[in-house]
Design a protein around this motif. Structure first.
Motif, PDB file in Angstrom:
ATOM      1  N   SER A   1       0.801  -1.232   0.000  1.00  0.00           N
ATOM      2  CA  SER A   1       0.000   0.000   0.000  1.00  0.00           C
ATOM      3  C   SER A   1       0.831   1.278   0.000  1.00  0.00           C
ATOM      4  O   SER A   1       0.339   2.321  -0.385  1.00  0.00           O
ATOM      5  CB  SER A   1      -0.930   0.010   1.216  1.00  0.00           C
ATOM      6  OG  SER A   1      -0.159  -0.140   2.389  1.00  0.00           O
ATOM      7  N   SER A   2       2.087   1.221   0.444  1.00  0.00           N
ATOM      8  CA  SER A   2       2.802   2.501   0.576  1.00  0.00           C
ATOM      9  C   SER A   2       3.312   2.984  -0.782  1.00  0.00           C
ATOM     10  O   SER A   2       3.510   2.196  -1.708  1.00  0.00           O
ATOM     11  CB  SER A   2       3.932   2.392   1.600  1.00  0.00           C
ATOM     12  OG  SER A   2       4.894   1.489   1.188  1.00  0.00           O
TER      13      SER A   2
ATOM     14  N   ASN B   1      11.240 -10.640  -1.849  1.00  0.00           N
ATOM     15  CA  ASN B   1      11.772  -9.889  -0.711  1.00  0.00           C
ATOM     16  C   ASN B   1      10.692  -9.529   0.322  1.00  0.00           C
ATOM     17  O   ASN B   1      10.970  -9.547   1.519  1.00  0.00           O
ATOM     18  CB  ASN B   1      12.433  -8.610  -1.231  1.00  0.00           C
ATOM     19  CG  ASN B   1      12.609  -7.582  -0.128  1.00  0.00           C
ATOM     20  OD1 ASN B   1      13.477  -7.716   0.739  1.00  0.00           O
ATOM     21  ND2 ASN B   1      11.761  -6.553  -0.125  1.00  0.00           N
TER      22      ASN B   1
ATOM     23  N   TYR C   1       7.597 -16.810  12.069  1.00  0.00           N
ATOM     24  CA  TYR C   1       8.517 -16.108  11.169  1.00  0.00           C
ATOM     25  C   TYR C   1       9.741 -16.980  10.860  1.00  0.00           C
ATOM     26  O   TYR C   1      10.098 -17.181   9.697  1.00  0.00           O
ATOM     27  CB  TYR C   1       8.958 -14.789  11.829  1.00  0.00           C
ATOM     28  CG  TYR C   1       9.955 -13.993  11.018  1.00  0.00           C
ATOM     29  CD1 TYR C   1       9.537 -13.232   9.925  1.00  0.00           C
ATOM     30  CD2 TYR C   1      11.311 -13.994  11.339  1.00  0.00           C
ATOM     31  CE1 TYR C   1      10.450 -12.495   9.179  1.00  0.00           C
ATOM     32  CE2 TYR C   1      12.222 -13.262  10.596  1.00  0.00           C
ATOM     33  CZ  TYR C   1      11.784 -12.507   9.525  1.00  0.00           C
ATOM     34  OH  TYR C   1      12.695 -11.795   8.786  1.00  0.00           O
TER      35      TYR C   1
ATOM     36  N   THR D   1      15.958  -1.111   8.815  1.00  0.00           N
ATOM     37  CA  THR D   1      14.729  -0.822   8.066  1.00  0.00           C
ATOM     38  C   THR D   1      13.598  -0.666   9.073  1.00  0.00           C
ATOM     39  O   THR D   1      13.779  -0.924  10.268  1.00  0.00           O
ATOM     40  CB  THR D   1      14.355  -1.983   7.122  1.00  0.00           C
ATOM     41  OG1 THR D   1      13.944  -3.091   7.926  1.00  0.00           O
ATOM     42  CG2 THR D   1      15.498  -2.388   6.213  1.00  0.00           C
TER      43      THR D   1
HETATM   44  P1  NAP Z   1      10.051  -3.539   5.675  1.00  0.00           P
HETATM   45  O1  NAP Z   1      10.937  -2.356   5.830  1.00  0.00           O
HETATM   46  O2  NAP Z   1       8.972  -3.777   6.661  1.00  0.00           O
HETATM   47  O3  NAP Z   1       9.425  -3.515   4.178  1.00  0.00           O
HETATM   48  C1  NAP Z   1       8.575  -4.559   3.813  1.00  0.00           C
HETATM   49  C2  NAP Z   1       8.223  -4.486   2.349  1.00  0.00           C
HETATM   50  O4  NAP Z   1       7.374  -5.609   2.049  1.00  0.00           O
HETATM   51  C3  NAP Z   1       7.418  -3.236   1.992  1.00  0.00           C
HETATM   52  O5  NAP Z   1       7.672  -2.881   0.653  1.00  0.00           O
HETATM   53  C4  NAP Z   1       5.973  -3.713   2.144  1.00  0.00           C
HETATM   54  O6  NAP Z   1       5.019  -3.009   1.336  1.00  0.00           O
HETATM   55  C5  NAP Z   1       6.096  -5.151   1.635  1.00  0.00           C
HETATM   56  N1  NAP Z   1       5.051  -5.971   2.227  1.00  0.00           N
HETATM   57  C6  NAP Z   1       4.852  -6.264   3.527  1.00  0.00           C
HETATM   58  N2  NAP Z   1       3.746  -7.017   3.666  1.00  0.00           N
HETATM   59  C7  NAP Z   1       3.224  -7.174   2.434  1.00  0.00           C
HETATM   60  C8  NAP Z   1       2.082  -7.821   1.933  1.00  0.00           C
HETATM   61  N3  NAP Z   1       1.203  -8.437   2.719  1.00  0.00           N
HETATM   62  N4  NAP Z   1       1.858  -7.786   0.606  1.00  0.00           N
HETATM   63  C9  NAP Z   1       2.699  -7.135  -0.205  1.00  0.00           C
HETATM   64  N5  NAP Z   1       3.813  -6.507   0.193  1.00  0.00           N
HETATM   65  C10 NAP Z   1       4.051  -6.516   1.511  1.00  0.00           C
HETATM   66  O7  NAP Z   1      10.893  -4.889   5.663  1.00  0.00           O
HETATM   67  P2  NAP Z   1      12.464  -5.145   5.377  1.00  0.00           P
HETATM   68  O8  NAP Z   1      13.182  -5.023   6.653  1.00  0.00           O
HETATM   69  O9  NAP Z   1      12.905  -4.374   4.206  1.00  0.00           O
HETATM   70  O10 NAP Z   1      12.409  -6.701   5.039  1.00  0.00           O
HETATM   71  C11 NAP Z   1      12.486  -7.209   3.704  1.00  0.00           C
HETATM   72  C12 NAP Z   1      12.726  -8.700   3.793  1.00  0.00           C
HETATM   73  O11 NAP Z   1      13.944  -8.951   4.501  1.00  0.00           O
HETATM   74  C13 NAP Z   1      11.623  -9.455   4.545  1.00  0.00           C
HETATM   75  O12 NAP Z   1      11.359 -10.670   3.905  1.00  0.00           O
HETATM   76  C14 NAP Z   1      12.242  -9.690   5.909  1.00  0.00           C
HETATM   77  O13 NAP Z   1      11.707 -10.830   6.548  1.00  0.00           O
HETATM   78  C15 NAP Z   1      13.692  -9.868   5.541  1.00  0.00           C
HETATM   79  N6  NAP Z   1      14.592  -9.619   6.670  1.00  0.00           N
HETATM   80  C16 NAP Z   1      14.666  -8.368   7.240  1.00  0.00           C
HETATM   81  C17 NAP Z   1      15.529  -8.167   8.325  1.00  0.00           C
HETATM   82  C18 NAP Z   1      15.670  -6.825   9.009  1.00  0.00           C
HETATM   83  O14 NAP Z   1      16.339  -6.750  10.051  1.00  0.00           O
HETATM   84  N7  NAP Z   1      15.137  -5.753   8.471  1.00  0.00           N
HETATM   85  C19 NAP Z   1      16.292  -9.234   8.812  1.00  0.00           C
HETATM   86  C20 NAP Z   1      16.183 -10.488   8.206  1.00  0.00           C
HETATM   87  C21 NAP Z   1      15.335 -10.660   7.134  1.00  0.00           C
HETATM   88  P3  NAP Z   1       4.330  -1.657   1.955  1.00  0.00           P
HETATM   89  O15 NAP Z   1       5.430  -0.620   1.965  1.00  0.00           O
HETATM   90  O16 NAP Z   1       3.261  -1.305   1.000  1.00  0.00           O
HETATM   91  O17 NAP Z   1       3.860  -1.989   3.322  1.00  0.00           O
END
Ligand code: NAP
Length: 242
Positions: free
Chosen positions: A33-34, A79, A148, A183
């Motif tokens: 949505s963002s 992702n 998760y 993030t």
């Molecule tokens: P983030 O900042 O929360 O961003 C999440 C992204 O995924 C946003 O673009 C969001 O879209 C989209 N998204 C979330 N739920 C969704 C849904 N139901 N349908 C469609 N799109 C959806 O997350 P991030 O930290 O970048 O994480 C990206 C990936 O890395 C994830 O798979 C996460 O598990 C993995 N990861 C992250 C970390 C960390 O520390 N950040 C560590 C390990 C793994 P909207 O903007 O529209 O909400």
């Protein structure tokens, strides 16, 4: 070079997209949505797609047709992900609801989108599948986030299965296992515990930038190391080393 990046609006997906565009990829980026950053919306090589991965009907109607286009992406980066809390003290119904939502977004949708991509790629010249897992797949998480961790472990096993069977079609598949990355997803933990506490025992005293993940993914997407297929790339500031 043509890529589909889920969750491209923020965080790691935004960094991946920025890096791919810099390297002259065309990118379809998704969000729930963002809004996408202006630098993407105004870019000639960027196409935006709004789809909620928690809605299987929307996933099929909006994402599947991408792999039926005359020209389809040859790189898929799964992702987008959710990090939902659900402790064991919750009643079964509530606990399972979070479990199912987590599995749908983090595992079921990426696996299905991968299937569509793979079925296209085996008819053509191959492709690269890059799945963003987590260190939680390797070291678990606290019990509140066991769904998760399980979803991310499942994604790694799925990626390895693709790698084993599709190499003969010039398809490589990789997992990325990030630790804490700066993030929105990690911000809750950073706000509660502080950066100093979270980096204790790490090789660096700062939390990893999403741009590093973006660079790594772009390197893999460019097809530099196809024989590393099936591998998991751990990017966690040296919090553990395997
Ligand atoms: P983030 O900042 O929360 O961003 C999440 C992204 O995924 C946003 O673009 C969001 O879209 C989209 N998204 C979330 N739920 C969704 C849904 N139901 N349908 C469609 N799109 C959806 O997350 P991030 O930290 O970048 O994480 C990206 C990936 O890395 C994830 O798979 C996460 O598990 C993995 N990861 C992250 C970390 C960390 O520390 N950040 C560590 C390990 C793994 P909207 O903007 O529209 O909400």
């Amino acid at each position: 070079m043509y890529a589909l990046v889920t969750g491209a609006s923020r965080g790691i997906g935004k960094s991946i997209t920025k890096s791919l565009l810099k390297e002259s990829f065309s990118v379809i980026g998704t969000a729930r949505s963002s809004e996408f950053p202006n630098e993407f919306s105004q870019h000639d090589n960027f196409e935006e797609l709004y789809v909620d991965l928690s809605d299987p009907v929307a996933v099929e109607s909006k994402v599947k047709p991408i792999f039926d286009r005359e020209e389809a992406p040859t790189v898929l980066i799964n992702n987008a992900g959710v990090f939902m809390e659900s402790g064991f003290e919750k009643d079964d119904e509530t606990w399972l609801e979070k479990w199912d939502q987590t599995m749908q977004v983090n595992l079921r949708a990426p696996a299905l989108v991968s299937k569509w991509a793979l079925n296209r790629w085996i008819k053509e010249e191959g492709g690269y599948l890059i799945n963003i897992s987590s260190r939680a797949a390797y070291r678990g998480d606290t019990q509140e986030y066991s769904a998760y961790a399980a979803s991310k472990g499942g994604l790694v096993a799925f990626t390895k299965s693709v790698a084993r069977d599709f190499g003969e079609h010039n398809i490589s598949a990789y997992s990325i296992a990030p630790g804490f990355i700066k993030t929105d997803m990690a911000m809750d933990s950073i706000d509660v515990y502080g950066e100093e506490y979270l980096t204790e025992g790490m090789a660096f005293d700062e939390i990893t930038s999403p741009d590093e993940v973006g660079e790594l993914v772009t390197f893999l997407a460019k097809g530099k190391v196809p024989h590393m297929t099936g591998s998991t790339f751990h990017i966690n500031g040296g919090s553990y080393m395997i």
